[in-house]
Design a protein around this motif. Structure first.
Motif, short mmCIF file in Angstrom:
data_model
loop_
_atom_site.label_atom_id
_atom_site.label_comp_id
_atom_site.label_asym_id
_atom_site.label_seq_id
_atom_site.Cartn_x
_atom_site.Cartn_y
_atom_site.Cartn_z
N SER A 239 1.48 12.43 -18.27
CA SER A 239 1.49 10.95 -17.75
C SER A 239 1.45 11.59 -16.31
O SER A 239 1.55 12.30 -15.72
CB SER A 239 2.89 9.81 -17.95
N ILE A 240 1.44 10.62 -14.84
CA ILE A 240 1.37 10.86 -13.72
C ILE A 240 2.02 9.26 -13.00
O ILE A 240 2.07 8.38 -14.15
CB ILE A 240 0.14 10.52 -13.26
N TYR A 241 3.07 9.74 -12.40
CA TYR A 241 3.87 8.78 -11.62
C TYR A 241 3.55 7.78 -10.19
O TYR A 241 2.91 8.60 -9.47
CB TYR A 241 5.13 9.49 -11.41
N GLY A 242 3.91 7.09 -10.15
CA GLY A 242 3.61 6.36 -8.53
C GLY A 242 4.58 5.33 -8.77
O GLY A 242 5.00 4.89 -9.46
N GLU A 243 4.27 4.77 -7.34
CA GLU A 243 5.68 3.92 -6.82
C GLU A 243 5.41 2.73 -6.10
O GLU A 243 4.77 3.01 -5.41
CB GLU A 243 7.17 4.19 -6.67
N ILE A 244 5.47 1.59 -6.52
CA ILE A 244 5.46 0.79 -5.27
C ILE A 244 6.29 0.03 -4.19
O ILE A 244 7.41 0.22 -5.05
CB ILE A 244 5.31 -0.84 -6.01
N GLU A 245 5.89 0.26 -3.19
CA GLU A 245 6.27 0.63 -2.72
C GLU A 245 7.02 -0.52 -1.82
O GLU A 245 6.14 -2.10 -1.35
CB GLU A 245 5.73 1.50 -1.08
N HIS A 246 8.27 -1.30 -1.97
CA HIS A 246 8.82 -2.81 -1.58
C HIS A 246 9.39 -3.16 0.35
O HIS A 246 9.96 -3.76 0.37
CB HIS A 246 9.53 -3.36 -2.31
N SER A 247 9.14 -2.01 0.73
CA SER A 247 8.86 -1.81 2.23
C SER A 247 7.86 -1.57 3.69
O SER A 247 7.33 -0.28 2.67
CB SER A 247 10.50 -1.89 2.58
N LEU A 248 7.81 -2.11 4.23
CA LEU A 248 7.06 -1.01 5.54
C LEU A 248 7.83 -1.37 6.33
O LEU A 248 7.45 -1.59 7.47
CB LEU A 248 5.51 -2.46 6.08
N THR A 249 6.93 0.30 6.44
CA THR A 249 8.03 0.77 8.17
C THR A 249 7.77 0.49 9.39
O THR A 249 5.98 0.94 9.27
CB THR A 249 8.10 2.39 8.08
N LEU A 250 8.25 -0.13 10.63
CA LEU A 250 7.26 -0.98 11.03
C LEU A 250 7.45 0.77 11.96
O LEU A 250 7.97 1.34 12.88
CB LEU A 250 7.99 -1.62 11.52
N ILE A 251 5.75 1.18 11.98
CA ILE A 251 5.53 2.38 12.84
C ILE A 251 4.81 1.91 14.52
O ILE A 251 4.95 2.45 15.89
CB ILE A 251 4.80 3.26 12.53
N ASP A 252 4.01 0.76 14.20
CA ASP A 252 3.23 0.30 15.22
C ASP A 252 2.76 -1.25 15.61
O ASP A 252 3.32 -1.57 14.39
CB ASP A 252 2.33 1.69 15.49
N GLU A 253 1.92 -0.79 16.20
CA GLU A 253 1.25 -2.51 16.13
C GLU A 253 0.16 -3.08 14.69
O GLU A 253 0.72 -3.98 14.47
CB GLU A 253 0.48 -3.56 17.34
N THR A 254 -0.11 -1.71 14.60
CA THR A 254 -1.01 -1.85 13.62
C THR A 254 -0.34 -1.66 11.90
O THR A 254 -1.07 -2.90 10.98
CB THR A 254 -2.39 -1.03 13.05
N THR A 255 0.82 -1.78 11.88
CA THR A 255 1.16 -1.79 10.97
C THR A 255 2.04 -3.19 10.75
O THR A 255 2.29 -4.08 9.61
CB THR A 255 2.69 -0.29 11.09
N PHE A 256 2.32 -3.74 11.81
CA PHE A 256 2.99 -4.86 12.02
C PHE A 256 2.22 -6.10 11.91
O PHE A 256 2.50 -6.98 10.95
CB PHE A 256 3.31 -5.31 13.62
N VAL A 257 1.48 -5.83 12.02
CA VAL A 257 -0.22 -7.47 11.70
C VAL A 257 -0.66 -7.39 10.49
O VAL A 257 -0.60 -7.75 9.67
CB VAL A 257 -1.67 -6.67 12.71
N GLN A 258 -0.43 -5.99 9.36
CA GLN A 258 -0.48 -4.94 8.54
C GLN A 258 -0.14 -6.58 7.89
O GLN A 258 0.11 -6.96 7.03
CB GLN A 258 -0.96 -4.30 7.91
N TRP A 259 1.89 -6.12 8.34
CA TRP A 259 2.64 -6.83 7.42
C TRP A 259 2.56 -8.85 7.94
O TRP A 259 2.58 -9.33 6.70
CB TRP A 259 4.33 -6.99 8.16
N GLN A 260 2.06 -8.67 8.64
CA GLN A 260 1.88 -10.33 9.20
C GLN A 260 0.65 -11.37 7.94
O GLN A 260 1.00 -12.03 7.15
CB GLN A 260 1.26 -10.88 10.60
N SER A 261 -0.67 -10.23 7.84
CA SER A 261 -1.52 -10.20 6.89
C SER A 261 -1.09 -10.64 5.95
O SER A 261 -1.62 -11.84 5.21
CB SER A 261 -2.94 -10.00 7.27
#
Length: 586
Positions: free
Chosen positions: A231-253
């Motif tokens: 099988s292949i393994y993957g995981e749903i990430e339940h948090s977003l690391t706040l790196i810069d403005e781009t990730t913040f806008v992604q979280w807002q959207s």
């Protein structure tokens, strides 16, 4: 060095007690568009999913680490559909039906019938075996073949919860056989009876996504030891690391999309600072913003009950938070009443040798909120063989991690004292008025400070509480539940009346986890309550005692005071042989 000088060390300003939003101020004043793609929020899982969906993929099973809620299944479904479009995954075309020839049923894949595949993807958080695999039954002497969910998705993707599979182990092994052989075989529903007719196998090609937490996935691996090889393994990430403005806008959207999808609400500009504070509190981290669809679904549905015109604004968010606290506050108030009425003894004003206010987080069965409260830890020192007795451990009210923390603390202190002979004192440490099991190492710093106070006979300021664990070099390590612990001690102090000198000492590495309530922040802003951070145990004990830990040019530092006490103890030990002491007594 006087007391005021000590208490100015590493004191946090009120601005650092909650997430900082000034960096993203320009983005808080405009509403972002709903997110159009979930792929960017789940890059690792998208990578696993792409390999799983590839036309030449050798893997027909995808293990997905995620909670098994319906909302999470919907998220995985959305990702599968989005990637299927990107890679132009063709729709299922499998068709066929069974044709009876006397007592023999043969499968004919050239005709349309009950066993035509109708779905590219189906998922169930729970399903019974008959519903999944179909059934064979007789009615008025006629044999009927009832297709199951697996037949609807023949040639496509089946998504099931690990919990459903573990509850029905035969389901798991039957699925593995279908995937391995590419054939579906009919089985009788009754183990004591065979099928009423001969039914030939039918071709079946499915891909299986299993969604579950780590424990459930581990149990599946115990049943099939080579599971990760097939099988292949993957995981749903339940948090977003706040790196810069781009990730913040992604979280807002993402939040704009969730709010509208599950509650029909739009998010007002003034709601964002509050949402960021609530997000940091939920994740216990200012720099990791939660993505959990289950959390945000429930959050926005609750907010919608307090909003006007389906607008999520600051007033609606504050009203929701106040109402939630009120509903859940009965147990909290009864607990803090015990402190106020001196049924649980906690000193918040004096200086006491060998006594310290530790901090704990308690979870009560069936209650949704973790509750922080102070714990009175005391230490008594006397002549002995050098053993530090953990009373909780001796009466089996402490776990292994707590015992480990105590042993580490002892090792550090003995190393600091640098004795050339056995430690001549014994000590006993206990959590006073504690009647349930204690575990974890978050009190090891408090226990160390209480032990140093007891040996040196220097009193500890009871207006302060402390939390943190230590390593063998005295470094202070982060702990969990820091917000609840601070708020618990603050509530006890506030009910008795703030003195302006009370506060909490926390590990410096816990600063990023702070997202405190308005009452604590306002008290800190007004100078009525304080929070200090420390990196080493020596800083903590200096704050608590207002005495230097080690100072070469002084005889009034804690190390020197402890060494003098030890030398005095050695001098008082009667080294006369036992038989001479008996003669002296006679």
């Amino acid at each position: 060095m006087n007391t005021d000088t000590f208490l100015k060390m590493t004191k946090l300003p009120w601005q650092q007690l909650m997430p900082e939003t000034e960096t993203f101020e320009q983005y808080l004043r405009k509403s972002p568009e709903p997110i159009t793609s979930l792929v960017d929020l789940q890059p690792r899982y998208t990578n696993a999913l792409s390999l799983f969906l590839h036309a030449n993929s050798p893997f027909d099973i995808l293990l997905t680490h995620c909670d098994e809620s319906y909302t999470s299944f919907q998220l995985v479904e959305s990702l599968v559909k989005e990637l299927s479009k990107e890679i132009s995954l063709p729709p299922v075309t499998f068709k066929g039906d069974y044709v009876s020839q006397g007592n023999v049923y043969r499968f004919d894949k050239t005709i349309d019938g009950l066993f035509n595949a109708t779905e590219n993807l189906v998922f169930d958080t729970w399903i019974e075996m008959n519903s999944l695999f179909g059934t064979v039954y007789q009615h008025n002497g006629i044999v009927h073949l009832q297709p199951g969910r697996i037949h609807q998705v023949n040639g496509g993707i089946l998504m099931l919860s690990a919990n459903a599979i573990l509850s029905q182990p035969l389901m798991w092994f039957r699925l593995l056989k279908i995937i391995e052989t590419g054939q579906y075989e009919w089985l009788s529903n009754d183990d004591n009876r065979s099928l009423p007719v001969c039914i030939h196998p039918m071709p079946m090609k499915i891909k299986l996504i299993i969604v579950g937490d780590r424990d459930n996935l581990a149990e599946l691996e115990e049943m099939v030891p080579d599971l990760h090889q097939i099988s292949i393994y993957g995981e749903i990430e339940h948090s977003l690391t706040l790196i810069d403005e781009t990730t913040f806008v992604q979280w807002q959207s993402y939040l704009v999309d969730i709010a509208y999808k599950f509650s029909g609400m739009t998010i007002a500009d003034d709601a964002w600072p509050v949402l960021i504070r609530h997000a940091a509190r939920y994740n216990e981290d200012k720099l990791n913003l939660p993505l959990s669809p289950l959390f945000w679904q429930g959050y926005f549905k609750e907010v919608s009950l307090f909003s006007d015109d389906n607008i999520c604004n600051q007033i609606a968010l504050d009203t929701r938070a106040e109402a939630k606290l009120y509903r859940e506050s009965y147990l909290l108030e009864r607990i803090y009443d015990e402190f106020e009425l001196d049924q649980i003894l906690i000193d918040t004003e004096n200086h006491v040798v060998g006594q310290i206010n530790g901090l704990a987080v308690l979870s009560y069965p069936g209650h949704p909120r973790a509750i922080g409260e102070p714990s009175r830890i005391t230490c008594i020192v006397h002549l002995g063989d050098g053993e530090v007795n953990d009373i909780e451990r001796k009466v089996e009210l402490a776990g292994n991690i707590h015992a480990k923390g105590l042993l580490i603390m002892q090792a550090f202190l003995l190393s600091e004292l640098n004795l050339n002979q056995q430690f001549p004192l014994s000590a006993s440490i206990v959590f006073e008025q504690s009647y349930s099991e204690v575990d974890g190492d978050s009190a090891s710093l408090a226990e160390l400070c209480a032990l140093i106070s007891a040996i040196s006979e220097v009193p500890i300021n009871q207006q302060l509480a402390i939390t943190g664990s230590v390593d063998q070099f005295g470094n202070v390590q982060p702990i969990g539940g820091v917000n609840e612990k601070i708020e618990g001690f603050f509530t006890v102090c506030e009910r008795r009346g703030l003195t302006g000198s009370q506060g909490v000492i926390i590990p410096a590495s816990n600063q990023r986890h702070l997202s405190l309530n308005d009452e604590v922040i306002n008290a800190v802003k007004e100078g009525q309550f304080h929070i200090w951070t420390v990196e080493h145990a020596s800083e903590a004990i200096e704050l608590l005692t207002s005495v230097k830990y080690r100072e070469e040019s002084s005889e009034i530092d804690l190390i020197t005071l402890m060494q003098k006490r030890i030398l005095q103890s050695i001098d008082t030990v009667d080294e006369t042989p036992w038989y001479k002491r008996l003669l002296r007594l006679s």
